[in-house]
Scaffold this motif. Structure first.
Motif, PDB file in Angstrom:
ATOM      1  N   MET A 151      -1.056 -40.029  23.175  1.00  0.00           N
ATOM      2  CA  MET A 151       0.137 -39.733  23.970  1.00  0.00           C
ATOM      3  C   MET A 151       0.345 -38.232  24.175  1.00  0.00           C
ATOM      4  O   MET A 151       0.694 -37.787  25.275  1.00  0.00           O
ATOM      5  CB  MET A 151       1.368 -40.341  23.287  1.00  0.00           C
ATOM      6  N   PHE A 152       0.138 -37.449  23.105  1.00  0.00           N
ATOM      7  CA  PHE A 152       0.490 -36.030  23.173  1.00  0.00           C
ATOM      8  C   PHE A 152      -0.650 -35.087  22.799  1.00  0.00           C
ATOM      9  O   PHE A 152      -0.495 -33.873  22.881  1.00  0.00           O
ATOM     10  CB  PHE A 152       1.675 -35.734  22.233  1.00  0.00           C
ATOM     11  N   GLY A 153      -1.772 -35.641  22.356  1.00  0.00           N
ATOM     12  CA  GLY A 153      -2.840 -34.800  21.828  1.00  0.00           C
ATOM     13  C   GLY A 153      -3.486 -33.889  22.858  1.00  0.00           C
ATOM     14  O   GLY A 153      -3.910 -34.346  23.918  1.00  0.00           O
ATOM     15  N   LYS A 154      -3.557 -32.622  22.525  1.00  0.00           N
ATOM     16  CA  LYS A 154      -4.216 -31.632  23.385  1.00  0.00           C
ATOM     17  C   LYS A 154      -5.153 -30.724  22.585  1.00  0.00           C
ATOM     18  O   LYS A 154      -6.188 -30.305  23.083  1.00  0.00           O
ATOM     19  CB  LYS A 154      -3.170 -30.776  24.105  1.00  0.00           C
ATOM     20  N   THR A 155      -4.762 -30.421  21.351  1.00  0.00           N
ATOM     21  CA  THR A 155      -5.508 -29.462  20.547  1.00  0.00           C
ATOM     22  C   THR A 155      -6.407 -30.185  19.555  1.00  0.00           C
ATOM     23  O   THR A 155      -5.923 -30.794  18.595  1.00  0.00           O
ATOM     24  CB  THR A 155      -4.548 -28.534  19.770  1.00  0.00           C
ATOM     25  N   LEU A 156      -7.710 -30.148  19.786  1.00  0.00           N
ATOM     26  CA  LEU A 156      -8.655 -30.824  18.902  1.00  0.00           C
ATOM     27  C   LEU A 156      -8.759 -30.100  17.567  1.00  0.00           C
ATOM     28  O   LEU A 156      -8.751 -28.871  17.512  1.00  0.00           O
ATOM     29  CB  LEU A 156     -10.026 -30.894  19.557  1.00  0.00           C
ATOM     30  N   ILE A 157      -8.843 -30.885  16.501  1.00  0.00           N
ATOM     31  CA  ILE A 157      -8.965 -30.299  15.170  1.00  0.00           C
ATOM     32  C   ILE A 157     -10.416 -29.945  14.871  1.00  0.00           C
ATOM     33  O   ILE A 157     -10.717 -28.859  14.372  1.00  0.00           O
ATOM     34  CB  ILE A 157      -8.422 -31.275  14.107  1.00  0.00           C
ATOM     35  N   ALA A 158     -11.329 -30.864  15.151  1.00  0.00           N
ATOM     36  CA  ALA A 158     -12.759 -30.625  14.919  1.00  0.00           C
ATOM     37  C   ALA A 158     -13.529 -31.466  15.923  1.00  0.00           C
ATOM     38  O   ALA A 158     -13.913 -32.596  15.632  1.00  0.00           O
ATOM     39  CB  ALA A 158     -13.139 -30.984  13.488  1.00  0.00           C
ATOM     40  N   SER A 159     -13.741 -30.914  17.094  1.00  0.00           N
ATOM     41  CA  SER A 159     -14.328 -31.670  18.199  1.00  0.00           C
ATOM     42  C   SER A 159     -15.728 -32.179  17.885  1.00  0.00           C
ATOM     43  O   SER A 159     -16.132 -33.238  18.362  1.00  0.00           O
ATOM     44  CB  SER A 159     -14.354 -30.817  19.463  1.00  0.00           C
ATOM     45  N   THR A 160     -16.486 -31.445  17.088  1.00  0.00           N
ATOM     46  CA  THR A 160     -17.847 -31.864  16.775  1.00  0.00           C
ATOM     47  C   THR A 160     -17.883 -32.997  15.759  1.00  0.00           C
ATOM     48  O   THR A 160     -18.886 -33.691  15.633  1.00  0.00           O
ATOM     49  CB  THR A 160     -18.665 -30.685  16.223  1.00  0.00           C
TER      50      THR A 160
END
Length: 318
Positions: free
Chosen positions: A211-220
Motif C-alpha cells: 500500500m505505502f512501500g517506496k523505500t526498499l530495505i535490501a533490494s538484492t
C-alpha cells in the motif's frame, strides 16, 4: 494426554481461535470479492493475498488440533515441521557422498533427540545438544567420509541447517516446558502469542508494503521488504500483541515490549534467510505451500524470534 481439557486456559485458547476463524472468514470474503471484481485482470498482489489467507487457514487448523490434543501432539507437529524445513535447506545445499553419515545423524539422531529432550523437560541438555555436541559430531562424521573437497563449506552448511531448522525452531514448542508461577498452565498461550505476533507481523508488513512501500530495505535480498511496510506492519503487530496481554502472564507494557522484540527478531530472521536463499540461487525454500514456497518460507521469522522469546520468559517470569 487429554483431548479438549476443560480448563480456564483452554477456554481462553478456544476464544482466541474463534477470533482467528472469524478474522480469516472476513479475509476470505475480501479475497473472494477482489477475485470476482478483477477477474482475469487481477494482480499478483491479489493472488498472493489469497494464497496467504489459504496458508493461514491451514496453519490455524493444524495448530488448533495440536493445541486441543496437548503437548505431545504439538511437539510432534513441530518435529515434522523441522524435518521438512531441514530437508528443504539440505535440498538447496550441495552435499557430497562423504556427507551421508552427517546427514543421517542430522535427520535421525539430532532432530528426534532435540524434541525428546524438550518432551522430558531436560533444559540443561536441550540447550547445548546441537550447539556443542552436534557442532562437533557433524563435521567429524563428514571427515570420516574422507572427502576434503569444499569440506569447510559443506560442514558449515550442514551445521547451519541443523541450527536453524531444528535447534532454533524447537524453541517454539519448548515454551510448553516453562512453568510460570503466576500463571500455571498458561504455557500454550505463550506459544499462541509467539505464533500470532510473528505471522500477523509478516502479513501486515506485506500489506503496508504494497500500500505505502517506496523505500526498499535490501533490494538484492528481498524486493518486497520496504521501510514503510516494516514500520507499519511492526507497529500494528506490536499493538495487536499488546492487546493480547490478558491471555499472557505479561502486563500490557510488557506484552507490547515483548511483541516488539518478536517482530524485530522475526524481521531479522526473514532477512537473513532471504540472503541464504539468494546465495543458493533460489527464490523459495520449496513448493510445499501453494503460493508461499516451502515450510521454511513460513517459519523463517519464527526461527529467530522463538529462542529470544523463550529466554526472555524463562529469565524474567519463571
Amino acid at each position: 494426554m487429554h483431548l479438549f481439557p476443560q480448563t480456564p486456559h483452554f477456554a481462553i485458547m478456544a476464544w482466541l481461535f474463534a477470533g482467528l476463524v472469524l478474522l480469516l472468514t472476513l479475509a476470505s470474503g475480501v479475497g473472494y470479492a477482489l477475485n470476482r471484481r478483477h477477474g482475469a485482470q487481477r494482480s499478483a498482489v491479489v493472488d498472493n493475498l489469497n494464497a496467504r489467507i489459504r496458508a493461514w487457514w491451514w496453519m490455524v487448523g493444524i495448530l488448533g488440533l495440536a493445541f486441543a490434543f496437548g503437548q505431545d501432539v504439538t511437539l510432534a507437529l513441530f518435529a515434522v515441521a523441522s524435518f521438512f524445513s531441514l530437508r528443504e535447506f539440505i535440498s538447496l545445499t550441495p552435499t557430497r557422498p562423504g556427507d551421508h553419515a552427517a546427514l543421517v545423524a542430522a535427520f535421525y539422531v539430532m532432530l528426534p533427540a532435540q524434541y525428546l529432550l524438550i518432551a522430558s523437560h531436560w533444559y540443561g541438555l536441550f540447550v547445548i545438544l546441537i550447539p556443542v555436541y552436534g557442532f562437533l559430531l557433524l563435521p567429524l562424521l563428514s571427515a570420516i567420509g574422507k572427502d576434503t573437497q569444499s569440506f569447510l563449506e559443506r560442514a558449515a552448511k550442514i551445521q547451519w541447517a541443523v541450527m536453524i531448522t531444528v535447534y532454533c525452531l524447537s524453541y517454539a514448542p519448548a515454551l510448553l516446558m516453562l512453568k510460570i508461577p503466576s500463571d500455571p498452565g498458561g504455557d500454550a498461550l505463550l506459544l499462541f502469542f509467539l505464533i500470532f505476533v510473528v505471522q500477523v507481523s509478516d502479513v501486515l508488513q506485506y500489506v503496508f508494503g504494497k500500500m505505502f512501500g517506496k523505500t526498499l530495505i535490501a533490494s538484492t535480498l528481498s524486493p518486497s521488504k520496504t521501510v514503510e511496510g516494516f514500520i507499519g506492519g511492526a507497529l500494528s503487530a506490536t499493538v495487536l500483541g499488546t492487546c493480547l496481554w490478558w491471555a499472557t502472564p505479561f502486563r500490557p507494557w510488557q506484552a507490547g515490549l515483548i511483541a516488539g522484540i518478536i517482530v524485530v527478531m522475526g524481521f531479522c530472521g526473514g532477512l537473513v534467510l532471504s540472503a541464504v536463499k539468494r546465495s543458493l540461487g533460489a527464490k523459495d525454500w520449496g513448493s510445499m505451500i501453494e503460493g508461499h514456497g516451502g515450510a521454511l518460507d513460513r517459519l523463517d521469522s519464527v526461527v529467530f524470534s522463538a529462542p529470544v522469546f523463550f529466554h526472555l520468559v524463562r529469565f524474567f517470569w519463571t
